[in-house]
Design a protein around this motif. Sequence first.
Motif, PDB file in Angstrom:
ATOM      1  N   THR A   3       0.850  -1.185   0.000  1.00 12.82           N
ATOM      2  CA  THR A   3       0.000   0.000   0.000  1.00 12.82           C
ATOM      3  C   THR A   3       0.887   1.237   0.000  1.00 12.82           C
ATOM      4  O   THR A   3       1.691   1.423   0.914  1.00 12.82           O
ATOM      5  CB  THR A   3      -0.925   0.014   1.233  1.00 12.82           C
ATOM      6  OG1 THR A   3      -1.684  -1.190   1.253  1.00 12.82           O
ATOM      7  CG2 THR A   3      -1.852   1.210   1.204  1.00 12.82           C
ATOM      8  N   TRP A   4       0.695   2.100  -1.015  1.00 13.54           N
ATOM      9  CA  TRP A   4       1.522   3.295  -1.136  1.00 13.54           C
ATOM     10  C   TRP A   4       1.318   4.223   0.053  1.00 13.54           C
ATOM     11  O   TRP A   4       0.225   4.387   0.567  1.00 13.54           O
ATOM     12  CB  TRP A   4       1.180   4.063  -2.412  1.00 13.54           C
ATOM     13  CG  TRP A   4       2.040   5.290  -2.531  1.00 13.54           C
ATOM     14  CD1 TRP A   4       3.277   5.359  -3.072  1.00 13.54           C
ATOM     15  CD2 TRP A   4       1.758   6.602  -2.033  1.00 13.54           C
ATOM     16  NE1 TRP A   4       3.789   6.635  -2.948  1.00 13.54           N
ATOM     17  CE2 TRP A   4       2.873   7.412  -2.304  1.00 13.54           C
ATOM     18  CE3 TRP A   4       0.677   7.169  -1.359  1.00 13.54           C
ATOM     19  CZ2 TRP A   4       2.937   8.756  -1.957  1.00 13.54           C
ATOM     20  CZ3 TRP A   4       0.740   8.511  -1.004  1.00 13.54           C
ATOM     21  CH2 TRP A   4       1.859   9.289  -1.308  1.00 13.54           C
ATOM     22  N   LEU A   5       2.404   4.852   0.460  1.00 11.01           N
ATOM     23  CA  LEU A   5       2.359   5.966   1.389  1.00 11.01           C
ATOM     24  C   LEU A   5       3.638   6.768   1.222  1.00 11.01           C
ATOM     25  O   LEU A   5       4.643   6.269   0.736  1.00 11.01           O
ATOM     26  CB  LEU A   5       2.164   5.511   2.844  1.00 11.01           C
ATOM     27  CG  LEU A   5       3.205   4.591   3.472  1.00 11.01           C
ATOM     28  CD1 LEU A   5       4.286   5.393   4.174  1.00 11.01           C
ATOM     29  CD2 LEU A   5       2.519   3.696   4.478  1.00 11.01           C
ATOM     30  N   CYS A   6       3.553   8.024   1.598  1.00 14.88           N
ATOM     31  CA  CYS A   6       4.717   8.900   1.519  1.00 14.88           C
ATOM     32  C   CYS A   6       5.591   8.623   2.731  1.00 14.88           C
ATOM     33  O   CYS A   6       5.119   8.674   3.862  1.00 14.88           O
ATOM     34  CB  CYS A   6       4.272  10.362   1.510  1.00 14.88           C
ATOM     35  SG  CYS A   6       5.631  11.535   1.404  1.00 14.88           S
ATOM     36  N   ILE A  89       3.461   3.451  -6.238  1.00  9.54           N
ATOM     37  CA  ILE A  89       4.584   2.671  -5.707  1.00  9.54           C
ATOM     38  C   ILE A  89       5.687   2.586  -6.746  1.00  9.54           C
ATOM     39  O   ILE A  89       6.859   2.826  -6.452  1.00  9.54           O
ATOM     40  CB  ILE A  89       4.128   1.261  -5.262  1.00  9.54           C
ATOM     41  CG1 ILE A  89       3.290   1.356  -3.988  1.00  9.54           C
ATOM     42  CG2 ILE A  89       5.334   0.342  -5.039  1.00  9.54           C
ATOM     43  CD1 ILE A  89       2.629   0.053  -3.578  1.00  9.54           C
ATOM     44  N   ASP A  90       5.313   2.263  -7.981  1.00  7.09           N
ATOM     45  CA  ASP A  90       6.296   2.151  -9.059  1.00  7.09           C
ATOM     46  C   ASP A  90       7.005   3.483  -9.311  1.00  7.09           C
ATOM     47  O   ASP A  90       8.229   3.528  -9.463  1.00  7.09           O
ATOM     48  CB  ASP A  90       5.625   1.644 -10.329  1.00  7.09           C
ATOM     49  CG  ASP A  90       6.614   1.374 -11.442  1.00  7.09           C
ATOM     50  OD1 ASP A  90       7.566   0.599 -11.210  1.00  7.09           O
ATOM     51  OD2 ASP A  90       6.448   1.941 -12.545  1.00  7.09           O
ATOM     52  N   CYS A  91       6.250   4.571  -9.331  1.00  7.93           N
ATOM     53  CA  CYS A  91       6.851   5.902  -9.544  1.00  7.93           C
ATOM     54  C   CYS A  91       7.851   6.232  -8.445  1.00  7.93           C
ATOM     55  O   CYS A  91       8.956   6.708  -8.726  1.00  7.93           O
ATOM     56  CB  CYS A  91       5.772   6.976  -9.570  1.00  7.93           C
ATOM     57  SG  CYS A  91       4.832   7.046 -11.077  1.00  7.93           S
ATOM     58  N   CYS A  92       7.470   5.989  -7.201  1.00 11.02           N
ATOM     59  CA  CYS A  92       8.377   6.283  -6.089  1.00 11.02           C
ATOM     60  C   CYS A  92       9.628   5.427  -6.181  1.00 11.02           C
ATOM     61  O   CYS A  92      10.736   5.937  -5.993  1.00 11.02           O
ATOM     62  CB  CYS A  92       7.675   6.054  -4.753  1.00 11.02           C
ATOM     63  SG  CYS A  92       6.516   7.360  -4.303  1.00 11.02           S
ATOM     64  N   GLN A  93       9.461   4.158  -6.464  1.00 11.57           N
ATOM     65  CA  GLN A  93      10.625   3.286  -6.563  1.00 11.57           C
ATOM     66  C   GLN A  93      11.569   3.758  -7.663  1.00 11.57           C
ATOM     67  O   GLN A  93      12.782   3.821  -7.457  1.00 11.57           O
ATOM     68  CB  GLN A  93      10.195   1.837  -6.799  1.00 11.57           C
ATOM     69  CG  GLN A  93       9.584   1.204  -5.573  1.00 11.57           C
ATOM     70  CD  GLN A  93       8.993  -0.162  -5.844  1.00 11.57           C
ATOM     71  OE1 GLN A  93       8.504  -0.447  -6.945  1.00 11.57           O
ATOM     72  NE2 GLN A  93       9.011  -1.014  -4.829  1.00 11.57           N
ATOM     73  N   GLN A  94      11.030   4.109  -8.814  1.00 12.57           N
ATOM     74  CA  GLN A  94      11.868   4.597  -9.911  1.00 12.57           C
ATOM     75  C   GLN A  94      12.589   5.886  -9.528  1.00 12.57           C
ATOM     76  O   GLN A  94      13.781   6.047  -9.816  1.00 12.57           O
ATOM     77  CB  GLN A  94      11.020   4.823 -11.163  1.00 12.57           C
ATOM     78  CG  GLN A  94      10.577   3.554 -11.826  1.00 12.57           C
ATOM     79  CD  GLN A  94       9.735   3.839 -13.067  1.00 12.57           C
ATOM     80  OE1 GLN A  94       9.952   4.823 -13.765  1.00 12.57           O
ATOM     81  NE2 GLN A  94       8.770   2.986 -13.337  1.00 12.57           N
ATOM     82  N   PHE A 110      11.436   2.787   2.084  1.00 11.43           N
ATOM     83  CA  PHE A 110      10.200   2.881   1.319  1.00 11.43           C
ATOM     84  C   PHE A 110       9.561   1.508   1.150  1.00 11.43           C
ATOM     85  O   PHE A 110       8.379   1.321   1.439  1.00 11.43           O
ATOM     86  CB  PHE A 110      10.438   3.523  -0.064  1.00 11.43           C
ATOM     87  CG  PHE A 110       9.182   3.580  -0.892  1.00 11.43           C
ATOM     88  CD1 PHE A 110       8.231   4.560  -0.663  1.00 11.43           C
ATOM     89  CD2 PHE A 110       8.941   2.634  -1.881  1.00 11.43           C
ATOM     90  CE1 PHE A 110       7.051   4.600  -1.407  1.00 11.43           C
ATOM     91  CE2 PHE A 110       7.774   2.669  -2.632  1.00 11.43           C
ATOM     92  CZ  PHE A 110       6.829   3.658  -2.386  1.00 11.43           C
ATOM     93  N   ASN A 111      10.332   0.547   0.676  1.00 13.03           N
ATOM     94  CA  ASN A 111       9.796  -0.793   0.444  1.00 13.03           C
ATOM     95  C   ASN A 111       9.246  -1.412   1.727  1.00 13.03           C
ATOM     96  O   ASN A 111       8.198  -2.056   1.714  1.00 13.03           O
ATOM     97  CB  ASN A 111      10.850  -1.703  -0.188  1.00 13.03           C
ATOM     98  CG  ASN A 111      11.085  -1.383  -1.649  1.00 13.03           C
ATOM     99  OD1 ASN A 111      10.249  -0.780  -2.316  1.00 13.03           O
ATOM    100  ND2 ASN A 111      12.232  -1.771  -2.152  1.00 13.03           N
ATOM    101  N   ALA A 113       8.105   0.282   4.374  1.00 10.77           N
ATOM    102  CA  ALA A 113       6.921   1.053   4.785  1.00 10.77           C
ATOM    103  C   ALA A 113       5.673   0.672   3.995  1.00 10.77           C
ATOM    104  O   ALA A 113       4.583   0.615   4.562  1.00 10.77           O
ATOM    105  CB  ALA A 113       7.201   2.544   4.647  1.00 10.77           C
ATOM    106  N   VAL A 114       5.828   0.422   2.710  1.00 10.83           N
ATOM    107  CA  VAL A 114       4.658   0.101   1.879  1.00 10.83           C
ATOM    108  C   VAL A 114       4.344  -1.391   1.862  1.00 10.83           C
ATOM    109  O   VAL A 114       3.322  -1.803   1.302  1.00 10.83           O
ATOM    110  CB  VAL A 114       4.788   0.639   0.428  1.00 10.83           C
ATOM    111  CG1 VAL A 114       4.995   2.138   0.430  1.00 10.83           C
ATOM    112  CG2 VAL A 114       5.884  -0.070  -0.342  1.00 10.83           C
ATOM    113  N   GLY A 115       5.221  -2.199   2.449  1.00 15.51           N
ATOM    114  CA  GLY A 115       4.978  -3.629   2.489  1.00 15.51           C
ATOM    115  C   GLY A 115       5.317  -4.324   1.191  1.00 15.51           C
ATOM    116  O   GLY A 115       4.672  -5.298   0.801  1.00 15.51           O
ATOM    117  N   TRP A 116       6.348  -3.829   0.518  1.00 17.74           N
ATOM    118  CA  TRP A 116       6.746  -4.374  -0.784  1.00 17.74           C
ATOM    119  C   TRP A 116       7.611  -5.608  -0.597  1.00 17.74           C
ATOM    120  O   TRP A 116       8.632  -5.581   0.064  1.00 17.74           O
ATOM    121  CB  TRP A 116       7.525  -3.317  -1.569  1.00 17.74           C
ATOM    122  CG  TRP A 116       7.951  -3.767  -2.923  1.00 17.74           C
ATOM    123  CD1 TRP A 116       9.174  -4.228  -3.273  1.00 17.74           C
ATOM    124  CD2 TRP A 116       7.169  -3.790  -4.120  1.00 17.74           C
ATOM    125  NE1 TRP A 116       9.201  -4.536  -4.610  1.00 17.74           N
ATOM    126  CE2 TRP A 116       7.978  -4.289  -5.146  1.00 17.74           C
ATOM    127  CE3 TRP A 116       5.854  -3.462  -4.398  1.00 17.74           C
ATOM    128  CZ2 TRP A 116       7.523  -4.435  -6.446  1.00 17.74           C
ATOM    129  CZ3 TRP A 116       5.395  -3.616  -5.686  1.00 17.74           C
ATOM    130  CH2 TRP A 116       6.230  -4.098  -6.693  1.00 17.74           C
TER     131      TRP A 116
END
Length: 118
Positions: A3-6, A89-94, A110-111, A113-116
Amino acid sequence: MATWLCVKQCGACCHLDPTERPELDQYLGTEELKLYLSLVGSDGWCIHFNHDTRECSIYSDRPRFCRVQADVFEDLYGIEPDQLNDFAIDCCQQQIIGVYGEDSPEMERFNQAVGWDE
């Protein structure tokens, strides 16, 4: 499910260098593009990004194109609301990879925090 989050104190999205975003004029209108370019400092970072705290100094008043919201992403990028989470999520990772690197602490935070899970 991720789940995306800042993630606080990241700031990768505040690296606005237009040479790294050649498609800006494809999704920003004339006035928004003008505003975007006016925010880019000589180092490529947003002039409102505080490098010490790693936070936006105008967060509550940030421009529309800085907001991860369903209506904004649908309007600017044609992303349907049900696709926003994965797209963000993809945009932030890139962006994090481009600014800090794939194996950076920022990417790890980031990964996590978002549960990636890769």
